[in-house]
Enzyme design. Structure first.
Site, PDB file in Angstrom:
ATOM      1  N   SER A 593       1.635   1.448   1.411  1.00 56.94           N
ATOM      2  CA  SER A 593       3.063   1.623   1.155  1.00 56.94           C
ATOM      3  C   SER A 593       3.576   0.426   0.346  1.00 56.94           C
ATOM      4  CB  SER A 593       3.817   1.803   2.474  1.00 56.94           C
ATOM      5  OG  SER A 593       5.119   2.266   2.265  1.00 56.94           O
ATOM      6  N   ASP A 668       3.394  13.627   1.083  1.00 57.84           N
ATOM      7  CA  ASP A 668       4.154  12.430   1.448  1.00 57.84           C
ATOM      8  C   ASP A 668       5.620  12.624   1.062  1.00 57.84           C
ATOM      9  OD1 ASP A 668       5.189   9.873   1.816  1.00 57.84           O
ATOM     10  OD2 ASP A 668       3.372   8.881   1.128  1.00 57.84           O
ATOM     11  N   HIS A 700       2.911  10.407   4.730  1.00 62.02           N
ATOM     12  CA  HIS A 700       2.793   8.983   4.408  1.00 62.02           C
ATOM     13  C   HIS A 700       1.770   8.278   5.296  1.00 62.02           C
ATOM     14  CE1 HIS A 700       4.113   5.419   2.347  1.00 62.02           C
ATOM     15  NE2 HIS A 700       4.526   4.832   3.445  1.00 62.02           N
TER      16      HIS A 700
END
Length: 723
Positions: A593, A668, A700
């Site tokens: 991320s 995601d 995600h």
């Protein structure tokens, strides 16, 4: 002669023991739960303060029970409910007690929507009458008891309803709810993700009024994702997602009077393009508190709304040169004075204001952070909180008088301490961990922190791990760019300072985050042990922009995400490379991320330092991410184009020299696959070779079934081949 034979036998045995291999850890063990820590089940204190309730599940019988335990003894006292006694349902997944504890909401058939939101079929259980009532035949969101437990409010298909328990009568509060257009009573995607709440309605103290938010998403651009599934044709998931600089939902506030069955819009004032990140009724049933935040998120008004005439008054204003963090730490006392946390003096501390919003006193102060606010005890006039007073990698629990005097440290062991207090603040359950100690849970007297009893520890896990002879996670600091940065390092168990080792760095680096703390192994730490067994050194450094070292350290990255954080990772890597036992030509970095954004930038901007990088679910350009998070730190792309573009990996692809692995989940909803696809195209056009993988339909977190094992096998193989 006999003595010699015995001696030779002992020498052979000892030598065999010395050279015997420690048990090798495997990826399968890491991801099948072999090293899972025992945790204390989620518990809820009863109002008497002497007992708590826990949801227990009998997997063999497929039943659920809500059992009552004594804090002092830990013994089960009774059961409030066992699903085996119910004919309507066999089990339930969760529960919520009413304020007076005479009714219980039971959740069944739960279905996840986004990170924090879900819908399900709910039942109301009457504790005294032992009766069960179905709330609705529909899957609903956020059902919540009125204070006297006579009613339940909930949301179905973007509209609010109330249900009268005695009569069974349902009343529809709003009628204009429509998917991807108008939402009543629950938050839109970006509020849920970034302001961390879903239920956008609240009962007043007497249950005569509801306050709620309405989100008009009409002008918010839509985002769509192809979900491939198992059918012949893919489906599309379409939802409103405001990217940086784009239109947000128009949010408005309403109060609903139950007796009149009428809603009235609250005119908050002359605000444009604003957020309402929190609403909360005060102790006065006629006074609602509302937090209104400007789009830049650096100017916040606390407003009181009089429900009688919907007149408003700004009782407090807070500003910041960078941004203001939204928390749940607003607590109203009986006289409507209130407790608030703020970074106004450069560190996060507790403040007391009177009912008119005038500052009475700063309760805590010092060059350390209040990291959790646990509550206020009216009887003892004490506030309970957690802080970093004993170092930013540690946490301790404290009490302090509301006048700022008689501060008492309630925890003793150095490490990460976290408390869960009984309703009357007689006891607290402390969860403790350190680099050497997996979670242990103990009960303490809240007055002085004295140990009452041990509850649970992970000694069995430590015994299991002994066979593997894991290397310790060593905490220290490293001086980089004029700052002492926290770091941890894991070395191979047979570490020899006269040898050279490849180094893999891990980081996240997002604003206010922390990866280096005095806590035991998490799942990835076991993976690092596997890599250490393969001859790698693993390290993590919390650079500028991370949390718990004061506002200035955290907010230095304002308007330039990816600049100072990347500089610190590159400088730290260079410093590591100067060490005799680290091979400066074999330094890799990875992250997920925000960490994927960082690792991508690191191998590009630090191409003379890093020879390998892995980026999982990375943000590639902040132009692709949502308004609330991104603009909090960057303002808008229209205002700050250079901040967005100069630190975007997509604009530095020509610098790639090392080995780069790019990974993303195809489903995601948070950091969209668009990021990776745009990065792929940029790399292709720059004729740069790289590796990449997409996990179809995964969100995600990239998990489900065998997905995590496959992902970490791929990354392990890549590291072993390339680093």
């Amino acid at each position: 002669m006999k003595f010699s034979k015995i001696l030779v036998g002992l020498l052979i045995t000892a030598t065999s023991t010395i050279y015997a291999q420690d048990k090798e850890i495997s990826l399968e063990e890491i991801y099948d739960g072999t090293f899972r820590q025992e945790r204390l089940q989620s518990l809820q204190s009863l109002d008497n303060g002497k007992e708590y309730v826990v949801l227990n599940r009998d997997r063999n019988a497929n039943t659920s029970s809500i059992d009552v335990y004594s804090y002092k003894s830990g013994e089960k006292v009774r059961s409030l409910l066992n699903s085996k006694d119910l004919s309507e349902i066999s089990r339930f997944q969760g529960f919520e007690l009413s304020e007076n504890e005479d009714k219980i909401l039971l959740s069944t058939n739960m279905e996840q929507i986004y990170r924090r939101s879900s819908r399900g079929i709910y039942y109301i259980y009457d504790v005294e009458g032992k009766t069960l009532t179905k709330l609705s035949d529909n899957k609903v969101q956020e059902p919540t008891f009125s204070p006297d437990a006579s009613k339940v409010a909930y949301v179905f298909e973007n509209n609010i309803y109330t249900y009268d328990i005695a009569s069974g009568e349902e009343t529809q509060v709003t009628t204009d709810g429509e998917k991807n257009k108008l939402i009543n009573g629950v938050t839109d995607w970006v509020y849920e993700e970034e302001f961390a709440f879903v239920r956008a309605f609240d009962w007043n103290k007497t249950g005569t009024h509801l306050a709620y938010l309405k989100f008009d998403e009409s002008e918010v651009p839509e985002f769509s994702m192809d979900m491939f599934g198992q059918d012949l044709y893919p489906s599309q998931q379409v939802f409103k997602y405001p990217k940086a600089g784009e239109a947000n939902s128009e949010v408005s506030l309403y109060t609903y009077e139950l007796a009149a069955e009428e809603s009235e819009k609250v005119e908050l004032g002359d605000y444009e393009d604003f957020y309402i990140p929190r609403i909360k009724w005060t102790q006065d049933p006629e006074i609602l508190s509302v937090q209104v935040l400007n789009r830049h998120q650096n100017d916040l008004d606390l407003i009181f709304v009089d429900a009688e005439d919907n007149e408003t008054e700004v009782v407090m204003n807070e500003t910041d040169e960078a941004y203001i963090d939204i928390t749940n730490n607003l607590t109203f006392l009986e006289d409507n004075s209130f407790i608030w946390t703020s970074e106004k003096d450069g560190w996060n501390h507790i403040y007391l204001y009177d009912e008119d919003g005038e500052l009475e006193n700063q309760v805590t102060e010092g060059n350390w952070e209040v990291t959790d606010y646990y509550g206020y005890d009216e009887d003892s006039k004490k506030i309970f909180y957690q802080s970093t007073e004993n170092g930013s990698v540690n946490r301790d629990v404290y009490s302090i008088k509301i006048n700022g005097k008689n501060k008492t440290r309630l925890t003793e062991k150095e490490g990460m301490n976290s408390a869960d207090f009984s309703a009357d603040y007689t006891y607290f359950i402390n969860s403790y961990t350190s680099t050497e100690t997996p979670y242990e849970f103990t009960l303490h007297n809240a007055k002085n922190g004295k140990l009452v009893r041990k509850i649970k520890d992970n000694s069995a896990l430590l015994e299991k791990e002994a066979a593997y002879n894991f290397a310790p996670k060593e905490l220290s600091t490293i001086e980089v760019n004029g700052n002492e940065l926290n770091m941890w390092i894991i070395k191979p168990n047979d570490f020899d300072e006269n040898k050279e080792y490849p180094l893999l760095m891990f980081q996240y680096s997002g604003p206010g985050s922390q990866e280096v703390s005095n806590s035991y192994f998490g799942t990835n730490d076991y993976w690092y042990q596997l890599l250490a067994n393969e001859g790698y050194i693993i390290a993590a450094v919390d650079g500028r922009g991370t949390g718990f070292k004061g506002a200035a350290f955290k907010k230095v990255t304002q308007n330039e995400l990816g600049k100072y954080e990347v500089e610190d990772q590159i400088a730290a890597a260079k410093k590591f490379g100067e060490m005799d036992y680290i091979d400066e030509d074999r330094i890799g970095i990875w992250g997920w991320s925000y960490g994927g954004f960082m690792s991508s930038n690191a191998i590009l901007k630090g191409n003379d330092t890093f020879s390998m990088a892995i980026a999982v679910a990375p943000v590639i350009s902040w132009r692709f991410y949502d308004t609330i998070y991104t603009e909090r730190y960057m303002t808008t792309p229209q205002e700050n184009p250079s901040g967005y573009d100069e630190n975007s990996p997509i604009n530095h692809v020509e610098k790639l020299k090392g080995d780069y692995l790019l990974i993303h989940g195809g489903g995601d909803d948070n950091v969209h696959l668009q990021n990776t696809m745009r990065m792929v195209e940029a790399l292709v056009q720059a004729n740069k070779q790289f590796d990449w993988a997409i996990y179809p339909d995964r969100n995600h977190g990239i998990y489900g079934g065998n997905t995590r094992l496959h992902l970490y096998t791929m990354m392990t193989d890549f590291i072993k081949e390339k680093l």
